[in-house]
Structure formats: C-alpha cells, structure tokens
Design a protein around this motif. Sequence first.
Motif, PDB file in Angstrom:
ATOM      1  N   HIS A   9       0.835  -1.204   0.000  1.00  0.00           N
ATOM      2  CA  HIS A   9       0.000   0.000   0.000  1.00  0.00           C
ATOM      3  C   HIS A   9       0.870   1.255   0.000  1.00  0.00           C
ATOM      4  N   ASP A  10       1.919   1.241   0.842  1.00  0.00           N
ATOM      5  CA  ASP A  10       2.776   2.418   0.922  1.00  0.00           C
ATOM      6  C   ASP A  10       3.544   2.640  -0.383  1.00  0.00           C
ATOM      7  N   LEU A  11       4.025   1.562  -0.991  1.00  0.00           N
ATOM      8  CA  LEU A  11       4.763   1.712  -2.251  1.00  0.00           C
ATOM      9  C   LEU A  11       3.847   2.207  -3.367  1.00  0.00           C
ATOM     10  N   SER A  12       2.622   1.694  -3.355  1.00  0.00           N
ATOM     11  CA  SER A  12       1.684   2.164  -4.377  1.00  0.00           C
ATOM     12  C   SER A  12       1.377   3.647  -4.189  1.00  0.00           C
ATOM     13  N   ALA A  13       1.162   4.034  -2.938  1.00  0.00           N
ATOM     14  CA  ALA A  13       0.893   5.448  -2.670  1.00  0.00           C
ATOM     15  C   ALA A  13       2.100   6.312  -3.013  1.00  0.00           C
ATOM     16  N   GLU A  14       3.295   5.808  -2.690  1.00  0.00           N
ATOM     17  CA  GLU A  14       4.507   6.572  -3.001  1.00  0.00           C
ATOM     18  C   GLU A  14       4.710   6.692  -4.509  1.00  0.00           C
ATOM     19  N   ARG A  15       4.405   5.618  -5.242  1.00  0.00           N
ATOM     20  CA  ARG A  15       4.517   5.678  -6.705  1.00  0.00           C
ATOM     21  C   ARG A  15       3.543   6.705  -7.283  1.00  0.00           C
ATOM     22  N   ASP A  16       2.292   6.694  -6.746  1.00  0.00           N
ATOM     23  CA  ASP A  16       1.326   7.668  -7.251  1.00  0.00           C
ATOM     24  C   ASP A  16       1.772   9.099  -6.948  1.00  0.00           C
ATOM     25  N   ARG A  17       2.336   9.307  -5.747  1.00  0.00           N
ATOM     26  CA  ARG A  17       2.835  10.650  -5.440  1.00  0.00           C
ATOM     27  C   ARG A  17       3.990  11.035  -6.360  1.00  0.00           C
ATOM     28  N   GLY A  18       4.835  10.066  -6.663  1.00  0.00           N
ATOM     29  CA  GLY A  18       5.950  10.346  -7.578  1.00  0.00           C
ATOM     30  C   GLY A  18       5.471  10.698  -8.979  1.00  0.00           C
ATOM     31  N   LEU A  19       4.444   9.972  -9.459  1.00  0.00           N
ATOM     32  CA  LEU A  19       3.898  10.275 -10.776  1.00  0.00           C
ATOM     33  C   LEU A  19       3.303  11.684 -10.800  1.00  0.00           C
ATOM     34  N   ALA A  20       2.575  12.032  -9.726  1.00  0.00           N
ATOM     35  CA  ALA A  20       1.976  13.365  -9.664  1.00  0.00           C
ATOM     36  C   ALA A  20       3.055  14.445  -9.628  1.00  0.00           C
ATOM     37  N   LEU A  21       4.127  14.233  -8.864  1.00  0.00           N
ATOM     38  CA  LEU A  21       5.213  15.210  -8.786  1.00  0.00           C
ATOM     39  C   LEU A  21       5.933  15.347 -10.131  1.00  0.00           C
ATOM     40  N   ARG A  22       6.143  14.242 -10.794  1.00  0.00           N
ATOM     41  CA  ARG A  22       6.813  14.288 -12.103  1.00  0.00           C
ATOM     42  C   ARG A  22       5.949  15.033 -13.118  1.00  0.00           C
ATOM     43  N   THR A  23       4.638  14.779 -13.008  1.00  0.00           N
ATOM     44  CA  THR A  23       3.734  15.461 -13.947  1.00  0.00           C
ATOM     45  C   THR A  23       3.801  16.974 -13.741  1.00  0.00           C
ATOM     46  N   ARG A  24       3.745  17.417 -12.468  1.00  0.00           N
ATOM     47  CA  ARG A  24       3.815  18.860 -12.224  1.00  0.00           C
ATOM     48  C   ARG A  24       5.180  19.428 -12.591  1.00  0.00           C
ATOM     49  N   ALA A  25       6.234  18.649 -12.386  1.00  0.00           N
ATOM     50  CA  ALA A  25       7.574  19.151 -12.714  1.00  0.00           C
ATOM     51  C   ALA A  25       7.800  19.239 -14.216  1.00  0.00           C
ATOM     52  N   LEU A  26       7.238  18.323 -14.984  1.00  0.00           N
ATOM     53  CA  LEU A  26       7.473  18.295 -16.434  1.00  0.00           C
ATOM     54  C   LEU A  26       6.480  19.174 -17.203  1.00  0.00           C
ATOM     55  N   ALA A  27       5.395  19.576 -16.562  1.00  0.00           N
ATOM     56  CA  ALA A  27       4.360  20.346 -17.271  1.00  0.00           C
ATOM     57  C   ALA A  27       4.896  21.647 -17.871  1.00  0.00           C
ATOM     58  N   PRO A  28       5.740  22.457 -17.202  1.00  0.00           N
ATOM     59  CA  PRO A  28       6.227  23.696 -17.821  1.00  0.00           C
ATOM     60  C   PRO A  28       7.059  23.443 -19.097  1.00  0.00           C
ATOM     61  N   MET A  29       7.957  22.469 -19.051  1.00  0.00           N
ATOM     62  CA  MET A  29       8.777  22.189 -20.241  1.00  0.00           C
ATOM     63  C   MET A  29       7.928  21.609 -21.366  1.00  0.00           C
ATOM     64  N   ALA A  30       6.926  20.758 -20.945  1.00  0.00           N
ATOM     65  CA  ALA A  30       6.043  20.219 -21.985  1.00  0.00           C
ATOM     66  C   ALA A  30       5.214  21.318 -22.630  1.00  0.00           C
ATOM     67  N   THR A  31       4.827  22.326 -21.862  1.00  0.00           N
ATOM     68  CA  THR A  31       4.082  23.463 -22.427  1.00  0.00           C
ATOM     69  C   THR A  31       4.971  24.252 -23.388  1.00  0.00           C
ATOM     70  N   SER A  32       6.233  24.485 -23.006  1.00  0.00           N
ATOM     71  CA  SER A  32       7.175  25.186 -23.889  1.00  0.00           C
ATOM     72  C   SER A  32       7.369  24.408 -25.183  1.00  0.00           C
ATOM     73  N   TYR A  33       7.461  23.082 -25.024  1.00  0.00           N
ATOM     74  CA  TYR A  33       7.621  22.252 -26.223  1.00  0.00           C
ATOM     75  C   TYR A  33       6.401  22.395 -27.112  1.00  0.00           C
ATOM     76  N   MET A  34       5.192  22.395 -26.517  1.00  0.00           N
ATOM     77  CA  MET A  34       3.970  22.501 -27.319  1.00  0.00           C
ATOM     78  C   MET A  34       3.938  23.821 -28.072  1.00  0.00           C
ATOM     79  N   TRP A  35       4.255  24.950 -27.413  1.00  0.00           N
ATOM     80  CA  TRP A  35       4.219  26.241 -28.097  1.00  0.00           C
ATOM     81  C   TRP A  35       5.300  26.344 -29.163  1.00  0.00           C
TER      82      TRP A  35
END
Length: 495
Positions: A32-58
């Motif tokens: 349960h803890d590893l699954s929750a930690e993985r989900d938190r990691g995915l969410a953090l990666r998504t927020r961290a990569l969103a600015p560069m992905a937006t720059s790439y899109m524009w």
Amino acid sequence: MRLSTRFAVCLAVLVPLLVLLGGMLVLSLVSHDLSAERDRGLALRTRALAPMATSYMWRVRLVPEVHPDLIARRLATAALSAGNPGGVRVDVPGAAPLVIGDVPATMPATGRDGPATFSDGGRSWRFTTSGLGVLKGSGRLWVFEAEEHLDRDLAVLRERVVLVTLVAAAAGAAAGFRLGRLAVRPLTVLRRQARELDVPAVSDTRLATASGVVEVDELARLLNELLDRRDAAVTRTAEALETARAFAATVSHELRTPLTSMGTNLGLLDHPALDPAERAEIIADLRAEHDRTQRLVTMLRRLARGELVEPAAFTGTDLAEITATAVEEARRRHPGAAITLSGTGDLPVRGWDEGLRVVVDNLLDNAAIHGADGTGHAVVTVTLRTADGEAVLGVQDTGPGIPPAERESVFTRFHRRAGSPGAGLGLTLVRQQVVLHGGTVTVTGPEPGPPDGADPGGADPGGAEPGAGTRVEVRLPVEDARSAGTLPAPARDLP
C-alpha cells in the motif's frame, strides 16, 4: 511425548506462523505504501514536467517546420533523470506525439487525470496526465510507469518474508527444545525428588517448594500434604496393628486363668458323686468367673477403643454436666456408698463425651469399691473447680489409701492389689483418656476436712481416720484457654 518436546514443537510451529502472519501484514502495508509513493511520484513528475512540456507545445505550434530538438532533449533528460522508471508522452494537436521512455502503444481515455491504471498488450500501467496551456486543451502530458516495477519489488519482499519464516522455523525449533528443557527443569527436579522418596515407609523427606515457579511449588506443596496424610495413615495403621496385637496378647493372658478355672469347674459338675452343696458352690464360682470375664472383656474393649479414637470425636462439652450425670448413676450402682458432689458450675472443655464419661465412671467405681472401710461402707467426695486455666476434677474416698511408693504404678495395666475384684484396668483407662484430652491425673492423699459447698444430701466424711483414704485429681484444659479446634497429639505410650 515429553513436555519439553511439546514445548519445542509448539515454538517451531508458532514462531514461523507468527512471522508469516507478520510478514503478510508487513507485505500488505508495504504494498500500500509503495503504491501510494509511486502515485505521489507520478503526480510530482507530472507537475515538474508540465512547464517544459508546455514550452515544447508552443514551440511546435509556432514554428512547426522546425523541430524543437533542444527543448525535446531537455524534456527527455528531466523525464528520465534519477533513474525514473516508465516514460513520458506529450500530445500536441496537429503534430506527432513526443514519446520518451517506456509508454503504451495506445493511450487511455482522457476522462480523468489519474493516478489510474491502464492495460495494453498484456501489460498494466499506472499513469497521470495533465492538460497543457492556459485552457488545458491545447495539448496533453502523459506520465507512465509499468506495474511490473512495483511487482518486482514486492516479489523480492515476499521472497525475503518466506526466507525469514524458514529461518524462524529452524530457530524456533532449536530455541523451543532449549527453552522447553529450561522451562520444565523445575518439574524434572520435582520428578527426581519424588523418585527418591521412600514411599513404603514413613519418612521426613519432603519435596522442595522453592523452585520459583508458582505452579510447581503449589504441586510440591500438594504432594507434601499427601505425603503427610500418608505418613499419618501409616502411623495410625501401625498403631492400630500394634494395639490389636497387644489386645490379643492381653486377652489371651488375662482370659486364660478364668477360662481354665471355668473349664475345671465344668468338669467337676459331671462327677456323679458330687454333693449338692459342692455343686452349688461350683456354680457360684462359675458365675463369679463369668462376671469377671465379662468385666475384663468390657474394660479391654474400652481400652482399645480409646487408643483408636479419632480427633474428629473431640467437641465442646461440659465436664460439670457429665460429672453430675455420672454421680447420679454411680449412686444407683453403689447404694452402700455415700457420694457427694460440690462445685457444679459450668466447666466447658473440648473433649470426647464418652471418654470423659469413662474417666468419671471409673474414678467413682474405683473409689466406691476400693475406698470402703471395714464395714463395706464407702464415703466418696467429688469436687469440681477451676485453677490456672484448668478444670480440676477431684474424687476422694475414705478407704485404706495407697502408699506413696505405689501411687504411680496403679495406672499400669492389670495392676491390682491382692484380693481385688477388679481387672486392674480402671485407672489405666482413666490415664489414657486424660492424656488424650491433654490433661494430667495424679494420686495423692486426701485433703483435710470436707470440701466447701458439699452436697448436704450426702454422708458426712468426717468420720474417716486421719490420713486414711485416697484422692485422685484430674486436670483438663478448659476450652477458653485453648485454640479452637486444636488438640494435643494423643500419647500412645500409655502403661
């Protein structure tokens, strides 16, 4: 099966079972803890990569003819840095998607941003997604991680739990045997001590009760109590057998003479020339011998019964009441004796009613028979009083008295003076019962003058010669001066 073996088997089964249950619980919690930690990691990666992905899109939308290699490389470096598993996909309308790392061939529906699970081509993925741009509808960022990464970690954890369980089983078995022997050591010592006891014979050896284990010490105390009861029973049985042997020998010795005399007289009755006067004399002798034999058997029966009396027969009773009743009956048995009683207040003692009655009856009969003067008249004075916490019973006669040198021997079995009609057991019975009741009995000379408070209905003992007569004094502890329910150990070395 030995108790130590049972203990070892229980540990060998219980310890691995507890480890397995604990491992399953830990595995569930860790999953349960590893699954929750993985989900938190995915969410953090998504927020961290969103600015560069937006720059790439524009960049792609503004200058579609020139591929934004620099931004793509920077995005790939950020997506795969620090060994992050899985991959990233950037969807830009009107342009080819940017795929970085391991992503599924088809995309899940965009109804939710995640974290969520998606299956494709026999594989399962965990993903999060986010729209790009101000309106969040111009492009989309996907962050994926394959489920097998977490499954692999959990498989390693399961293998370790199984390994620990097996090790715990071996350790539990070894520790169980060791601890089992240590735990049952007090029982082993108790068993060894019990084997060393000499069971057939009475012995003072007892089991130790200081092992430190409450249950074992209680068991040892119970066994010691059983041994005490056994020894008491063995002692009582030995005393009973000795009493039976002595009784048989005494009966054989004492009955031989009267039976021989009766047999001789019966033989004389068959003589044809026997004179009628002689026949009447022989019949009178037979009757006398018969009465003597009957008295002897009665006294021996009382003596044997007194030696075997149980402590449970002793209860609270009143010595004054027993004495008063005995005096009334003695007056009827001995009409030629003047028996007086003084001091009839209550005298509570703890004793056996029948035994106390034997004491009073025998003292009265002895005084009435042996305390008679030359004319056959006896004056008997009975007194009751308390002194020094004891009940004192005195029986005094005006007979010839007993010399001081013979006053102790009168309590010996079958001791009687020449010509005595008794069996020589009356005073023996008196001492036996007095000792059983924790008291003392002595023979002295008479007290001078009549006692105070003498019964006016009796005869005046003042006509006795100075110094003549005998006084027997019995002292018994009164009940208030003794512990409730406690009696002295009966003495068996009676004369």
